[in-house]
Motif scaffolding. Structure first.
Motif, PDB file in Angstrom:
ATOM      1  N   SER A  47       0.853  -1.170   0.239  1.00 27.98           N
ATOM      2  CA  SER A  47       0.032   0.071   0.044  1.00 27.98           C
ATOM      3  C   SER A  47       1.104   1.300   0.016  1.00 27.98           C
ATOM      4  CB  SER A  47      -0.890  -0.108   1.162  1.00 27.98           C
ATOM      5  OG  SER A  47      -1.833  -0.905   1.091  1.00 27.98           O
ATOM      6  N   LYS A  48       1.974   1.245   0.664  1.00 24.70           N
ATOM      7  CA  LYS A  48       2.830   2.386   0.719  1.00 24.70           C
ATOM      8  C   LYS A  48       3.575   2.704  -0.630  1.00 24.70           C
ATOM      9  CE  LYS A  48       6.815   4.202   3.390  1.00 24.70           C
ATOM     10  NZ  LYS A  48       7.708   3.518   4.559  1.00 24.70           N
ATOM     11  N   LEU A  49       3.990   1.448  -1.242  1.00 20.96           N
ATOM     12  CA  LEU A  49       4.398   1.538  -2.442  1.00 20.96           C
ATOM     13  C   LEU A  49       3.391   1.835  -3.668  1.00 20.96           C
ATOM     14  CD1 LEU A  49       7.309  -1.145  -1.881  1.00 20.96           C
ATOM     15  CD2 LEU A  49       7.557   1.460  -1.897  1.00 20.96           C
ATOM     16  N   GLY A  50       2.324   1.702  -3.633  1.00 16.83           N
ATOM     17  CA  GLY A  50       1.110   1.789  -4.431  1.00 16.83           C
ATOM     18  C   GLY A  50       1.109   0.547  -5.242  1.00 16.83           C
ATOM     19  N   LEU A 223      16.790 -12.690  -9.923  1.00 11.06           N
ATOM     20  CA  LEU A 223      16.165 -12.969 -11.017  1.00 11.06           C
ATOM     21  C   LEU A 223      15.000 -12.407 -11.005  1.00 11.06           C
ATOM     22  CD1 LEU A 223      16.288 -16.980 -10.597  1.00 11.06           C
ATOM     23  CD2 LEU A 223      17.335 -15.412 -12.307  1.00 11.06           C
ATOM     24  N   ALA A 224      14.389 -11.627 -10.008  1.00  6.08           N
ATOM     25  CA  ALA A 224      13.043 -10.853  -9.815  1.00  6.08           C
ATOM     26  C   ALA A 224      13.458  -9.640 -10.393  1.00  6.08           C
ATOM     27  CB  ALA A 224      12.502 -10.859  -8.461  1.00  6.08           C
ATOM     28  N   ARG A 225      14.220  -9.030 -10.212  1.00  3.97           N
ATOM     29  CA  ARG A 225      14.591  -7.744 -11.125  1.00  3.97           C
ATOM     30  C   ARG A 225      14.789  -7.862 -12.416  1.00  3.97           C
ATOM     31  NH1 ARG A 225      18.181  -7.347  -6.096  1.00  3.97           N
ATOM     32  NH2 ARG A 225      20.006  -7.878  -7.135  1.00  3.97           N
ATOM     33  N   LEU A 263      11.067  -5.039  -2.905  1.00  5.79           N
ATOM     34  CA  LEU A 263       9.842  -4.412  -3.816  1.00  5.79           C
ATOM     35  C   LEU A 263      10.116  -2.854  -4.192  1.00  5.79           C
ATOM     36  CD1 LEU A 263       6.737  -5.914  -1.870  1.00  5.79           C
ATOM     37  CD2 LEU A 263       7.572  -6.540  -3.803  1.00  5.79           C
ATOM     38  N   GLN A 264      10.542  -2.158  -3.502  1.00  3.42           N
ATOM     39  CA  GLN A 264      11.099  -0.895  -3.597  1.00  3.42           C
ATOM     40  C   GLN A 264      11.984  -1.040  -4.918  1.00  3.42           C
ATOM     41  OE1 GLN A 264      12.948   0.637   0.150  1.00  3.42           O
ATOM     42  NE2 GLN A 264      11.244   2.550  -0.477  1.00  3.42           N
ATOM     43  N   GLN A 265      12.924  -1.793  -4.967  1.00  6.87           N
ATOM     44  CA  GLN A 265      13.857  -2.039  -6.338  1.00  6.87           C
ATOM     45  C   GLN A 265      12.838  -2.601  -7.254  1.00  6.87           C
ATOM     46  OE1 GLN A 265      16.708  -5.150  -4.923  1.00  6.87           O
ATOM     47  NE2 GLN A 265      17.756  -3.831  -3.558  1.00  6.87           N
ATOM     48  N   LEU A 266      12.203  -3.580  -7.188  1.00 10.05           N
ATOM     49  CA  LEU A 266      11.612  -3.851  -8.361  1.00 10.05           C
ATOM     50  C   LEU A 266      10.402  -2.752  -8.989  1.00 10.05           C
ATOM     51  CD1 LEU A 266      10.165  -7.417  -7.178  1.00 10.05           C
ATOM     52  CD2 LEU A 266      12.358  -6.814  -8.551  1.00 10.05           C
ATOM     53  N   LEU A 267       9.839  -1.886  -8.117  1.00  7.67           N
ATOM     54  CA  LEU A 267       9.052  -0.872  -8.548  1.00  7.67           C
ATOM     55  C   LEU A 267      10.046   0.232  -9.303  1.00  7.67           C
ATOM     56  CD1 LEU A 267       6.456   0.372  -8.474  1.00  7.67           C
ATOM     57  CD2 LEU A 267       7.042   1.643  -6.335  1.00  7.67           C
ATOM     58  N   ALA A 268      11.414   0.409  -8.800  1.00  8.50           N
ATOM     59  CA  ALA A 268      12.067   1.219  -9.698  1.00  8.50           C
ATOM     60  C   ALA A 268      12.595   0.679 -10.964  1.00  8.50           C
ATOM     61  CB  ALA A 268      13.422   1.457  -8.665  1.00  8.50           C
ATOM     62  N   VAL A 269      12.626  -0.589 -11.141  1.00  9.58           N
ATOM     63  CA  VAL A 269      12.962  -1.184 -12.224  1.00  9.58           C
ATOM     64  C   VAL A 269      11.817  -0.918 -13.163  1.00  9.58           C
ATOM     65  CG1 VAL A 269      13.387  -3.376 -13.614  1.00  9.58           C
ATOM     66  CG2 VAL A 269      14.515  -2.629 -11.433  1.00  9.58           C
ATOM     67  N   ARG A 270      10.467  -1.199 -12.762  1.00  8.54           N
ATOM     68  CA  ARG A 270       9.272  -1.158 -13.451  1.00  8.54           C
ATOM     69  C   ARG A 270       9.042   0.439 -14.091  1.00  8.54           C
ATOM     70  NH1 ARG A 270       5.631  -4.206 -16.164  1.00  8.54           N
ATOM     71  NH2 ARG A 270       3.548  -3.031 -16.266  1.00  8.54           N
ATOM     72  N   LYS A 271       9.246   1.285 -12.993  1.00  5.86           N
ATOM     73  CA  LYS A 271       9.204   2.956 -13.364  1.00  5.86           C
ATOM     74  C   LYS A 271      10.296   3.252 -14.349  1.00  5.86           C
ATOM     75  CE  LYS A 271       7.156   4.541  -9.206  1.00  5.86           C
ATOM     76  NZ  LYS A 271       7.272   5.328  -8.137  1.00  5.86           N
ATOM     77  N   ALA A 272      11.413   2.535 -14.516  1.00  9.59           N
ATOM     78  CA  ALA A 272      12.381   2.928 -15.609  1.00  9.59           C
ATOM     79  C   ALA A 272      11.927   2.492 -16.932  1.00  9.59           C
ATOM     80  CB  ALA A 272      13.706   2.255 -15.179  1.00  9.59           C
ATOM     81  N   LEU A 273      11.126   1.555 -17.217  1.00 10.33           N
ATOM     82  CA  LEU A 273      10.482   1.026 -18.327  1.00 10.33           C
ATOM     83  C   LEU A 273       9.415   1.774 -18.996  1.00 10.33           C
ATOM     84  CD1 LEU A 273      10.416  -2.980 -17.502  1.00 10.33           C
ATOM     85  CD2 LEU A 273      12.343  -1.815 -18.693  1.00 10.33           C
ATOM     86  N   ASN A 274       8.470   2.443 -18.071  1.00  9.21           N
ATOM     87  CA  ASN A 274       7.434   3.075 -18.524  1.00  9.21           C
ATOM     88  C   ASN A 274       7.823   4.670 -19.179  1.00  9.21           C
ATOM     89  OD1 ASN A 274       5.677   1.283 -17.704  1.00  9.21           O
ATOM     90  ND2 ASN A 274       5.561   1.986 -15.603  1.00  9.21           N
TER      91      ASN A 274
END
Length: 274
Positions: A47-50, A223-225, A263-274
């Motif tokens: 929830s904190k990370l959206g 692997l998740a990243r 999860l913060q790391q994964l969110l950062a990776v995801r945002k870099a793609l958008n």
């Protein structure tokens, strides 16, 4: 008591092109208190990370290496625990099913029914799960190429399943080892449904400890990243407050205290793609 999320709303979150969703929880239901503790912690973090969050746990691990291994509380007791988690915390839940009868009953509680990788070609099981109207998570068998999931998807669709997740969880690579080929993610995406990467089962070493599976949990974040960078829409983790004391799959589970930073790391990776 909160109202669990509706199926249509959950599916909208899963299919968002900008978001990242998380499916996570203990491998097996060890106790009601453990499930509530893990679900509450992950819900707060997501929830904190959206991030969209779905709780997962199994009421029965029917494919344990040894008949002496803990399997879970069983269908009736397990579904009561899952229902309390979803109602008390307002989170959707996912659980795996192994028989048509289990699918029918679990579909009255869980928002997402998971077809285990070993059973992904079981036509009657897929049809029974699809008939519930719940979201299906079809895990790619360790013995299949990613393109071989096309007939699996067609089985589900023929039975009325239109809300489908496809999960990559590694491919058998010799004895006691799996390899995660990240080419699988774009290949699976061609089938037209969201693709999930199961990071913790992908580092499992099946039968690697003799009467139980071993694992290399230190590689799950790596692997998740990579999977998020490859285009995965969702990530799947098994996590526990103390993995070394977990009753199932401990060697490949991520400590609960480490999930927030990951999860913060994964969110950062995801945002870099958008």
């Amino acid at each position: 008591m909160r109202v669990p999320i509706a199926i249509a709303s959950l599916w909208k979150q899963y299919t968002s092109r900008r978001g990242l969703f998380v499916i996570a929880g203990p491998c097996v239901i060890e106790s009601e208190s453990l499930c509530l503790r893990v679900a509450e912690s992950l819900l707060k973090t997501c929830s904190k990370l959206g991030l969209s969050y779905t709780f997962k746990a199994s009421f029965d691990k029917a494919n344990r290496t040894s008949a002496k291994s803990y399997r879970g509380p069983g269908l009736e007791a397990g579904l009561k625990v899952l229902d309390r988690v979803r109602r008390e915390l307002g989170v959707p839940v996912l659980t795996d099913v192994h028989t048509e009868a289990q699918a029918t009953l679990a579909g009255q509680v869980a928002e997402v029914l998971q077809i285990p990788a070993f059973l992904c070609r079981q036509t009657d099981l897929i049809a029974a799960a699809a008939a519930t109207g719940r979201i299906l998570n079809l895990k790619k068998g360790q013995f299949l190429a990613p393109g071989d999931m096309a007939p699996v998807v067609e089985k589900a669709r023929a039975a009325g399943g239109e809300r489908i997740l496809l999960t990559e969880r590694g491919t058998t690579f010799g004895y006691h080892n799996l390899v995660a080929d990240l080419r699988s993610i774009p290949i699976l995406k061609r089938l037209g449904f969201p693709v999930v990467f199961d990071a913790t089962h992908s580092v499992q070493l099946p039968g690697g400890a003799g009467d139980r599976s071993a694992g290399e949990r230190e590689f799950a974040p790596v692997l998740a990243r990579a999977a998020v960078a490859a285009g995965a829409s969702g990530v799947f983790f098994e996590t526990h407050p103390d993995p070394d004391k977990a009753l199932s799959d401990g060697p490949n589970m991520i400590p609960l205290r480490e999930m927030g930073a990951l999860l913060q790391q994964l969110l950062a990776v995801r945002k870099a793609l958008n």
